[in-house]
Design an enzyme around this catalytic site. Structure first.
Site, PDB file in Angstrom:
ATOM      1  N   CYS B 102       0.855  -1.179   0.000  1.00  0.00           N
ATOM      2  CA  CYS B 102       0.000   0.000   0.000  1.00  0.00           C
ATOM      3  C   CYS B 102       0.896   1.236   0.000  1.00  0.00           C
ATOM      4  O   CYS B 102       2.111   1.131   0.085  1.00  0.00           O
ATOM      5  CB  CYS B 102      -0.882   0.000   1.233  1.00  0.00           C
ATOM      6  SG  CYS B 102       0.082  -0.132   2.728  1.00  0.00           S
ATOM      7  N   CYS B 105       3.509   1.642   2.739  1.00  0.00           N
ATOM      8  CA  CYS B 105       4.774   0.927   2.591  1.00  0.00           C
ATOM      9  C   CYS B 105       5.771   1.782   1.806  1.00  0.00           C
ATOM     10  O   CYS B 105       6.947   1.848   2.139  1.00  0.00           O
ATOM     11  CB  CYS B 105       4.567  -0.388   1.848  1.00  0.00           C
ATOM     12  SG  CYS B 105       3.485  -1.530   2.684  1.00  0.00           S
ATOM     13  N   ASP B 510       5.458 -36.529 -36.416  1.00  0.00           N
ATOM     14  CA  ASP B 510       6.215 -37.728 -36.124  1.00  0.00           C
ATOM     15  C   ASP B 510       5.394 -38.496 -35.092  1.00  0.00           C
ATOM     16  O   ASP B 510       4.635 -37.903 -34.346  1.00  0.00           O
ATOM     17  CB  ASP B 510       7.580 -37.317 -35.568  1.00  0.00           C
ATOM     18  CG  ASP B 510       8.420 -38.513 -35.238  1.00  0.00           C
ATOM     19  OD1 ASP B 510       8.364 -39.474 -36.013  1.00  0.00           O
ATOM     20  OD2 ASP B 510       9.110 -38.492 -34.209  1.00  0.00           O
ATOM     21  N   ASP B 697      11.006 -34.926 -33.225  1.00  0.00           N
ATOM     22  CA  ASP B 697      11.716 -34.867 -31.943  1.00  0.00           C
ATOM     23  C   ASP B 697      13.005 -34.060 -32.039  1.00  0.00           C
ATOM     24  O   ASP B 697      13.685 -33.857 -31.057  1.00  0.00           O
ATOM     25  CB  ASP B 697      11.986 -36.269 -31.402  1.00  0.00           C
ATOM     26  CG  ASP B 697      12.876 -37.069 -32.330  1.00  0.00           C
ATOM     27  OD1 ASP B 697      13.406 -36.483 -33.295  1.00  0.00           O
ATOM     28  OD2 ASP B 697      13.054 -38.268 -32.096  1.00  0.00           O
ATOM     29  N   ASP B 701      14.774 -36.510 -36.704  1.00  0.00           N
ATOM     30  CA  ASP B 701      13.951 -35.902 -37.750  1.00  0.00           C
ATOM     31  C   ASP B 701      14.584 -34.633 -38.301  1.00  0.00           C
ATOM     32  O   ASP B 701      13.930 -33.871 -39.011  1.00  0.00           O
ATOM     33  CB  ASP B 701      12.575 -35.516 -37.192  1.00  0.00           C
ATOM     34  CG  ASP B 701      11.782 -36.735 -36.828  1.00  0.00           C
ATOM     35  OD1 ASP B 701      11.913 -37.730 -37.540  1.00  0.00           O
ATOM     36  OD2 ASP B 701      11.041 -36.674 -35.837  1.00  0.00           O
TER      37      ASP B 701
END
Lengths: 79, 800
Positions: B102, B105, B510, B697, B701
């Site tokens: 607030c 603070c 895949d 992956d 690939d």
């Protein structure tokens, strides 16, 4: 209405307006509007203490700069 | 028992558990030692006004942290990274203050810092909890300042005001001042203009008109040359690069109107158009400012990710622990992490176990438990215990660093459609200038309307046709799209990839690791004769293939094993592994591998097979089956709904592939493929004119991924994904893959809408202006509205 009065009225009002604009720009430049909520809180909790605080900080800064300058002046290379 | 509030933090607890204290006749209650300490400290410093300001707000109870990390704030490396020197020779740092709830603070923190000797300036921003502190290094150390903040129950940590943000704020303030001046001038000019307009109808003495004209001139001049200087600058750079942009049009329109008005004022003939000048500048400026604002929003998203990177790490060197700046930490060093600390460098856990919060990377809030040997990625946060891990990378190769780089790259690389739009707006501007000149000549010579009328009509044409909306259409939409995607853990490597993604017609998936979990488990085991299990174990252990791993796990569960030293180890792509051990040849893999080595063996089932043969004789057979990812079926269905064809590419046998495909609802399956087959398939799709997104992956690939228009790596760790993917899915889920399609399509749709919107606007507005129905003032307003509608339309992406 005489021309002079129109000139006077236009001139003064524009000048006053420009003064307000300048204040606004100054506030913007010094970052006073960067934090909206704090800006509003300053108005809510306005007190003499805050003013004193600001003066104290300014004084502190001045002192620190002065000290720094003096230190530079008295600086001697150890040979 | 009654609940009583803590005197400091105001949270209510049971009276019996509170610390009670008597002070000048009043009973004080504290929920913990921390709150008690802070309360007394504030009283002693005469800062109890804090509680008045606090009002009904509640605080967090004060945590008494150990202050053993304070010395790091005075390290050279730390200073280099965060501390700046002001022009007066003081030190300056940006901090984020934790625990601010607030305005009280904020007040307290500022007050305490102000009272600390050596602190020259301390300002805290309430909205974002960021603080700027300037101090005198000769009088106080930064560690002392941090200690002071901690002593009153808050915590502070430094942040690097990322260049992105600082720039954006500076730009915003610059625009603010310019807009303020412009608005001020416009408002005042409008009053004067009203007087002039009424004078026009009722008759006004020339001498009074002159005064009003002069006043307008005084107000319009700073607007054009201060507020409008942005356009002049833009026009200058544009022309220097032989490019006519919207800035050229704005400055041409405004300057022409201004020069003519000055001429009219001096010669005391005709009307002045200073009001149009200020209006043009003001409206266009506001439109441009809105663009800046949304850019800042996108920059904020980036900063959120970047600011989570720590600057030092505690390195364990034998018995000593040293705090090192992360840039100088090498591969293979051991780092200790405490709960709440963030990982800066990728590595492998070596001691202890802990839960990790990966939410910054994946958006998933569920913590993940990691034990010794598990991979630790930068950007994650330790939640519950102290661990040690060994770095496997340097900071500049780590995931978090890569992600941040990637995001800032994405914003700078423009999509094709934007390049096109820019080119078009260049031609467009030239055309408009020509139309304006033609309009002037037409009105002056053909209609014979006189110089003033002809000039004003042509100015209206220039102003109304500003291709702002055209120029804004693409960047606005992509920027919002990228930042929305980043929030959901989807990173587009380049903005142009959004466009490609949106145009996708075919999705190639895949099987293993993408549609299925990628961890096959043994469902059937056949032993044809007794054999040394250690041989098989050593063979499967050497391979990283999921099938081998599945067999390995099965063996580990059922037998006692030790690893043997194999020779001539060789991995055969998509077939299996070959090796030898003390004169016997070992083979482990699928039926294909046996055929290749001329071993006669027949077996048929719809699971994946792993067959182990010693010296040409099959000794064991494993049937493995993979589990389909949850929600895979829904994913396929929703992708199909988006009008994208789905193909499954796999190196596995057709029986297995078909079983999985049926389960998730894919009709087109290509099985038995070698990696190069996958790549050539992608090529053949291209020949058919398809735009292909390939999901694999990332390891075996990789050729197919490289051939596809958009590559996405899934299921093989985030660092590989970042390296090979065009679109990185940080949480590896099919859902975010679907989301990325949806976002891309939305962005592209919005770009097309934006472009047609601005086109439609010009088709209607320009002819009206040419015919002289529009005054420069209305033209400026209409133009700003067209830019605004484009911005508003783009923001709809956020909602979707």
């Amino acid at each position: 209405m005489s021309d002079n009065i129109i000139i006077l009225m236009l001139g003064i009002s524009t000048f006053l307006g420009a003064l307000g604009l300048w204040a606004l720009l100054w506030g913007l430049k010094s970052g006073q509007f960067n934090d909206q909520s704090k800006f509003l809180d300053t108005a809510r909790y306005d007190s003499e203490e805050d003013y004193k605080d600001a003066v104290m900080m300014e004084q502190k800064k001045k002192d620190a700069i002065k000290r720094k300058k003096e230190k530079e002046k008295n600086y001697m290379p150890n040979d | 028992m009654a609940q009583v509030p803590c005197t400091h933090c105001k949270l209510e607890f049971d009276e019996s558990v509170m610390i009670k204290e008597e002070e000048s006749g009043k009973t004080l209650y504290f929920c913990c030692k921390g709150c008690e300490g802070v309360y007394h400290l504030l009283n002693a410093k005469d800062l109890d006004g804090f509680y008045e300001q606090l009002g009904n707000n509640k605080l967090e109870p004060v945590k008494l942290d150990a202050n053993d990390d304070l010395e790091r704030f005075d390290l050279e490396g730390f200073k280099k990274k965060f501390v700046k020197t002001t022009k007066d020779g003081f030190s300056e740092i940006n901090l984020i203050i934790e625990g601010i709830h607030c305005s009280a603070c904020v007040w307290l923190n500022e007050k305490v810092l102000h009272q600390t000797d050596g602190v020259i300036e301390a300002t805290i921003n309430y909205s974002n909890n960021k603080a700027k502190v300037i101090w005198d290094e000769d009088e106080i150390k930064l560690s002392k300042i941090i200690e002071t903040i901690r002593a009153i129950g808050y915590n502070a940590y430094p942040y690097d005001p990322a260049i992105q943000e600082e720039k954006a704020v500076k730009l915003r303030n610059e625009y603010y001042s310019r807009i303020l001046v412009a608005v001020f001038a416009t408002m005042n000019i409008m009053w004067i203009a009203i007087a002039l307009y009424s004078g026009y109808f009722t008759g006004m003495q020339q001498s009074k008109k002159n005064i009003l004209h002069f006043a307008e001139f005084v107000l319009a001049t700073p607007t054009l040359f201060y507020s409008g200087s942005i356009f002049f600058r833009g026009a200058y750079y544009g022309l220097k690069n032989k490019f006519i942009n919207m800035d050229v049009l704005v400055s041409a329109g405004a300057t022409l109107a201004y020069i003519y008005s000055v001429y009219a004022m001096i010669t005391k003939q005709g009307e002045v158009y200073f009001d149009s000048v200020t209006m043009i500048i003001t409206f266009v400026l506001v439109g441009k400012y809105l663009e800046i604002l949304s850019k800042k929003k996108a920059a904020d998203t980036l900063d959120k990710i970047a600011s989570s990177s720590p600057t030092e790490a505690l390195v364990v060197e034998g018995d000593n622990k040293v705090l090192k700046s992360i840039e100088i930490i090498e591969e293979g060093e051991i780092i200790e992490l405490k709960p709440g600390e963030k990982v800066a460098i990728d590595g492998v856990l070596t001691k202890g176990k802990a839960s990790f919060d990966l939410s910054i990377l994946t958006g998933e809030s569920e913590p993940i438990l990691k034990t010794v040997g598990d991979e630790i990625v930068s950007g994650s946060m330790v939640i519950d215990s102290v661990i040690e891990y060994k770095t496997t990378k340097r900071e500049n190769n780590s995931l978090l660093h890569n992600i941040t780089e990637l995001l800032s790259d994405a914003i700078t690389k423009k999509p094709h459609i934007e390049q096109l739009a820019n080119q078009v707006s260049g031609y467009f501007s030239v055309t408009i200038l020509l139309i304006a000149i033609a309009t002037f000549l037409g009105w002056y010579f053909i209609v014979g309307a006189g110089f003033e009328k002809a000039l004003i009509v042509s100015i209206s044409v220039i102003v109304i046709a500003c291709p702002c909306a055209l120029g804004l259409a693409t960047p606005m939409a992509t920027l919002i799209g990228i930042s929305k995607a980043a929030k959901e853990g989807i990173l587009f490597k380049e903005a142009s990839k959004i466009e490609t993604m949106a145009k996708t017609t075919l999705l190639a998936l895949d099987k293993t690791g993408t549609i299925t979990v990628g961890k096959p488990i043994v469902v059937n085991y056949k032993e044809y004769r007794d054999y040394d299990k250690n041989l098989l174990y050593s063979l499967v252990k050497s391979s990283n293939h999921p099938i081998s791993k599945g067999v390995k796990n099965y063996l580990l569960e059922h037998f006692d094993l030790k690893e043997l030293e194999l020779q001539e180890h060789k991995e055969l792509q998509a077939k299996g592994v070959k090796a030898s051990y003390e004169n016997s040849n070992l083979l482990g893999g699928n039926l294909e591998l046996l055929k290749h080595n001329s071993i006669n063996f027949e077996y048929s089932c719809d699971n994946s097979l792993y067959i182990f043969a010693i010296d040409g004789e099959v000794v064991a057979l494993f049937e493995l089956s993979d589990i389909v990812k949850p929600k895979a079926k829904e994913f396929i269905k929703s992708v199909k709904k988006l009008g994208i064809k789905v193909v499954m590419l796999t190196g596995d046998r057709a029986e297995v592939a078909n079983k999985i495909a049926k389960e998730v609802g894919i009709e087109q399956v290509e099985a038995n493929l070698l990696p190069q087959d996958k790549a050539s398939l992608i090529d053949s799709y291209h020949e058919k004119g398809e735009i292909v997104v390939m999901v694999g992956d990332g390891i075996n690939d990789s050729i197919a991924l490289a051939k596809s228009d958009i590559a996405i790596a899934m299921g093989s760790g985030a660092d590989i994904a970042v390296e090979v993917s065009d679109v990185v899915l940080l949480n590896n889920s099919l859902e975010s893959l679907k989301d990325s399609f949806v976002i891309a399509k939305n962005v592209f749709k919005s770009i097309k809408q934006n472009l047609s919107l601005s086109l439609l606007y010009n088709v209607i507005a320009v002819p009206l202006a040419v015919m002289g129905y529009v005054t420069p003032l209305v033209a400026a307003l209409a133009m700003s509205l067209s830019s605004l509608s484009v911005v508003a339309n783009s923001f709809r992406i956020r909602k979707s």
